[in-house]
Design an enzyme around this catalytic site. Structure first.
Site, PDB file in Angstrom:
ATOM      1  N   CYS A 272     -17.535  41.983  99.365  1.00  0.00           N
ATOM      2  CA  CYS A 272     -16.563  41.518 100.469  1.00  0.00           C
ATOM      3  C   CYS A 272     -15.606  40.397  99.601  1.00  0.00           C
ATOM      4  O   CYS A 272     -14.477  40.498  99.598  1.00  0.00           O
ATOM      5  CB  CYS A 272     -17.430  40.900 101.648  1.00  0.00           C
ATOM      6  SG  CYS A 272     -18.341  42.065 102.448  1.00  0.00           S
TER       7      CYS A 272
HETATM    8  C1  UGA Z   1     -19.466  37.662 103.227  1.00  0.00           C
HETATM    9  C2  UGA Z   1     -19.407  36.363 104.550  1.00  0.00           C
HETATM   10  O1  UGA Z   1     -20.270  35.691 104.344  1.00  0.00           O
HETATM   11  C3  UGA Z   1     -19.286  37.158 105.896  1.00  0.00           C
HETATM   12  O2  UGA Z   1     -18.996  36.475 106.905  1.00  0.00           O
HETATM   13  C4  UGA Z   1     -18.271  38.390 105.952  1.00  0.00           C
HETATM   14  O3  UGA Z   1     -18.260  39.118 107.229  1.00  0.00           O
HETATM   15  C5  UGA Z   1     -18.566  39.344 104.944  1.00  0.00           C
HETATM   16  O4  UGA Z   1     -18.578  38.627 103.495  1.00  0.00           O
HETATM   17  C6  UGA Z   1     -17.644  40.358 105.074  1.00  0.00           C
HETATM   18  O5  UGA Z   1     -16.423  39.945 104.548  1.00  0.00           O
HETATM   19  O6  UGA Z   1     -18.002  41.629 105.324  1.00  0.00           O
HETATM   20  P1  UGA Z   1     -21.665  38.497 102.309  1.00  0.00           P
HETATM   21  O7  UGA Z   1     -20.880  39.138 101.191  1.00  0.00           O
HETATM   22  O8  UGA Z   1     -22.481  39.653 102.941  1.00  0.00           O
HETATM   23  O9  UGA Z   1     -20.880  38.165 103.465  1.00  0.00           O
HETATM   24  O10 UGA Z   1     -22.601  37.567 101.839  1.00  0.00           O
HETATM   25  P2  UGA Z   1     -22.551  35.967 101.709  1.00  0.00           P
HETATM   26  O11 UGA Z   1     -23.862  35.405 102.231  1.00  0.00           O
HETATM   27  O12 UGA Z   1     -21.321  35.488 102.193  1.00  0.00           O
HETATM   28  O13 UGA Z   1     -22.681  35.881  99.908  1.00  0.00           O
HETATM   29  C7  UGA Z   1     -21.542  36.122  99.281  1.00  0.00           C
HETATM   30  C8  UGA Z   1     -21.915  35.540  98.017  1.00  0.00           C
HETATM   31  O14 UGA Z   1     -21.816  34.041  97.927  1.00  0.00           O
HETATM   32  C9  UGA Z   1     -23.328  35.977  97.235  1.00  0.00           C
HETATM   33  O15 UGA Z   1     -22.854  36.206  96.126  1.00  0.00           O
HETATM   34  C10 UGA Z   1     -24.040  34.685  97.554  1.00  0.00           C
HETATM   35  O16 UGA Z   1     -25.001  34.621  96.561  1.00  0.00           O
HETATM   36  C11 UGA Z   1     -22.773  33.585  97.412  1.00  0.00           C
HETATM   37  N1  UGA Z   1     -23.399  32.335  97.916  1.00  0.00           N
HETATM   38  C12 UGA Z   1     -23.485  32.098  99.135  1.00  0.00           C
HETATM   39  C13 UGA Z   1     -23.542  31.237  96.920  1.00  0.00           C
HETATM   40  O17 UGA Z   1     -23.524  31.385  95.640  1.00  0.00           O
HETATM   41  N2  UGA Z   1     -23.713  29.786  97.419  1.00  0.00           N
HETATM   42  C14 UGA Z   1     -23.591  29.830  98.707  1.00  0.00           C
HETATM   43  O18 UGA Z   1     -23.891  28.830  99.139  1.00  0.00           O
HETATM   44  C15 UGA Z   1     -23.626  30.977  99.683  1.00  0.00           C
END
Ligand code: UGA
Length: 588
Positions: A272
């Site tokens: 995403c």
């Molecule tokens: C993301 C959004 O969080 C959702 O709200 C959205 O619906 C989704 O995209 C989408 O567009 O469909 P997602 O990609 O499943 O969700 O995962 P996240 O939990 O957001 O993590 C994304 C990335 O950020 C991962 O690589 C994670 O490791 C990283 N991350 C997340 C960090 O490095 N630090 C953080 O504090 C949080």
């Protein structure tokens, strides 16, 4: 009676939403073109890993509330609401690929031809502003021969589900966004959610274009927030005693900031954030309003995984023949999804430097096998993975890694060096027993070598280079700035906002070497994937005629010089060699 709902596209958004609705008594008919996926779902098994989904899906299929089909007409005719939940992946030029959306709109439209009652269509897929009004609506109207709002309703209803948390996020959303093309379709969707939630989450009813942009702004903000933490983490690493976990905890307590999405690491990935930010950036540029903040976020994130490589090299020296253990391959914990995972960048870079890789992930091994096959060794558990390794890198913060003790590493590794890319270990405990470095943890022990990279050139504006030819000689400029000091390269610079490329080149070349340029002919656009991987910075290759031709205004004579083609220095400050070769090749 609850309405029957159909779903077009059974990825983690479509299937999770359908399953959760069924868990509360709604009937869901799930359509997908993929026969195998449909069969698996009808057996009550999710075709991907998503915590808490299996149990709910099994129950929903057993009770007959959820069925999957490859027949779209049946799905539409037997339901009153259709959710479009297909994927919107990136095209190679970072625009979004609307093929699945267009197909879903056409298929729904065709099925609507046979429908005698009103139907409501909900766009849940992530689409850029105006897509629903300008593409989806006319496509459905054309294929169905019907009109909205008279015959069918249309809403945009973005999802905010996180993979690995999709069930929880569906059952407890922070808010519901409804972008309605007419009031009745908005009412239909709101009443569906009113019946689904025992306590209705906050709801925002708005225009389709707002709903579409809310989704992009949301993902852009979250990824920028993480990138902010990553940037401060990189600074922390240079400051002995500094620790990003304490800093983000402290700033997260400020209610205006909040604690979530501040976990620093080796960058963000997934299906995403990367695609949505790139699509938003391209879209904004097309609209004539570039978003340099988003471009900077993308650029910083592109380089963040390479910190793991810099640290490994700083600790091990040359990587050729060294055995590096990579723990965690999925783009985040609790998913088997490896799309755009930082592990891919890290492993490929390590392989390019001649390292041998052993890797382990609790869920994503089948996907890793698909990517690397025999190029890396895949271990069946973390202990086997670190056996005999010269360095271990924690890339994804799976819970099971936090249970590893320093002794597990010292007893197995050839060289007990741990690079904690996600801060899963206690620094005090680990530092006592082995060489421990971590993202965002200040340390005096190592100082990664300064490497010339885009950080020094972090400018989201367009970068241009000119090939200025005089007979069979071309002009090169000697760089004054570190880390390229005294190395030759092509003249060029950045285009300021509001400036034409031609003027920027004339200005830069005048400033750099005092040369006045008469006319410029665009030869070709040149973009090196190595140097400009995220394509925010494009090199335009120009041939130019000089006027006067005297390098009169240069402060040091040696700072600009024409070189004969066969005398061009072998190593240039930037990777311009290929560009120069291409230029002369094209000219022949
Ligand atoms: C993301 C959004 O969080 C959702 O709200 C959205 O619906 C989704 O995209 C989408 O567009 O469909 P997602 O990609 O499943 O969700 O995962 P996240 O939990 O957001 O993590 C994304 C990335 O950020 C991962 O690589 C994670 O490791 C990283 N991350 C997340 C960090 O490095 N630090 C953080 O504090 C949080």
């Amino acid at each position: 009676m609850e309405p029957t709902i159909s779903f077009f596209g059974l990825g983690y958004v479509g299937l999770t939403t359908a399953t959760c609705l069924s868990s509360k008594g709604f009937k869901a008919i799930c359509y997908d073109i993929d026969k195998q996926k449909v069969n698996t779902i009808n057996q009550g098994k999710p075709p991907f890993y998503e915590p808490n989904l299996s149990k709910l899906l099994l129950k929903a299929t057993k009770t007959g509330l959820l069925t999957a089909t490859t027949n779209p007409t049946d799905a539409v005719l037997n339901s009153t609401i259709t959710f479009i939940t297909v994927g919107t992946p990136s095209n190679p030029d970072n625009t979004i690929d609307l093929t699945q959306i267009e197909n879903a709109a056409k298929t729904t439209g065709k099925a609507l031809q046979q429908k005698t009652t009103h139907h409501t269509i909900i766009v849940k897929s992530t689409v850029l502003p105006t897509t629903t009004q300008n593409i989806i609506k006319p496509t459905i109207e054309k294929t169905s021969g019907k009109r909205t709002p008279k015959d069918f309703g249309l809403c945009v209803n973005p999802e905010f589900l996180r993979e690995g948390n999709a069930v929880q996020d569906t059952l407890n959303p922070d808010r519901i966004i409804i972008g309605e093309t007419d009031k009745e379709s908005g009412d239909t969707l709101e009443s569906l959610y009113q019946n689904f939630y025992s306590k209705m989450p906050p709801i925002i009813r708005t225009t389709p274009v707002n709903a579409e942009l809310i989704k992009y702004a949301n993902n852009a903000f979250l990824s920028t927030k993480i990138t902010f933490a990553n940037s401060i983490a990189n600074l922390c690493q240079k400051l002995p005693g500094a620790d990003i976990t304490t800093i983000t905890k402290a700033i997260g307590l400020d209610k205006r900031i909040g604690p979530l999405f501040l976990n620093a690491g080796l960058g963000w990935g997934g299906s995403c954030f990367p695609k949505d930010l790139k699509a938003l950036s391209v879209f904004a540029k097309k609209m004539g309003t570039p978003l340099p903040l988003i471009d900077a976020t993308l650029l910083i994130n592109h380089y963040q995984p390479l910190r793991a490589i810099q640290l490994t090299e700083a600790l091990l020296g040359k990587l050729k023949g060294k055995k590096v253990a990579v723990l965690g391959l999925s783009f985040k914990p609790d998913t088997d999804d490896i799309r755009e995972a930082v592990s891919i960048r890290i492993i490929n870079e390590l392989l390019a430097k001649g390292a041998r890789i052993t890797a382990y992930d609790p869920a994503a091994m089948h996907n890793a096998k698909r990517i690397w096959n025999n190029k890396i060794e895949l271990s069946t558990n973390a202990y086997k993975c670190i056996q005999g390794a010269d360095c271990s890198i924690i890339v994804t913060e799976w819970k099971e890694f936090a249970g590893l003790e320093p002794e597990d590493f010292t007893a197995r590794m050839r060289n007990p060096i741990v690079i904690d890319g996600r801060r899963v270990f206690d620094p005090n405990k680990f530092s006592e027993k082995l060489t421990y470095v971590a993202i965002g943890l200040g340390t005096e022990r190592i100082d990664p070598l300064e490497q010339p990279d885009e950080y020094g050139w972090l400018n989201p504006a367009l970068s241009v280079n000119a090939i200025i030819q005089e007979k069979n000689r071309i002009l090169l400029v000697k760089r004054k700035n570190t880390p390229f000091k005294n190395q030759w390269s092509l003249p060029g610079g950045y285009v300021e906002y509001g400036e034409t490329v031609e003027n920027a080149l004339k200005r830069e070349i005048k400033e750099e070497c005092g040369l006045y340029i008469d006319s410029l002919n665009l030869l070709e656009v040149y973009s090196s994937p190595e140097r400009h991987p995220s394509k925010h910075v494009v090199t335009l290759c120009y041939s130019a005629n000089t006027s006067g031709g005297k390098l009169s205004k240069v402060d040091e004579v040696s700072s600009a010089r024409f070189f004969r083609i066969n005398e061009i220095p072998e190593t240039l400050a930037f990777d311009h060699t290929q560009m120069i070769n291409d230029f002369f090749h094209t000219k022949k």
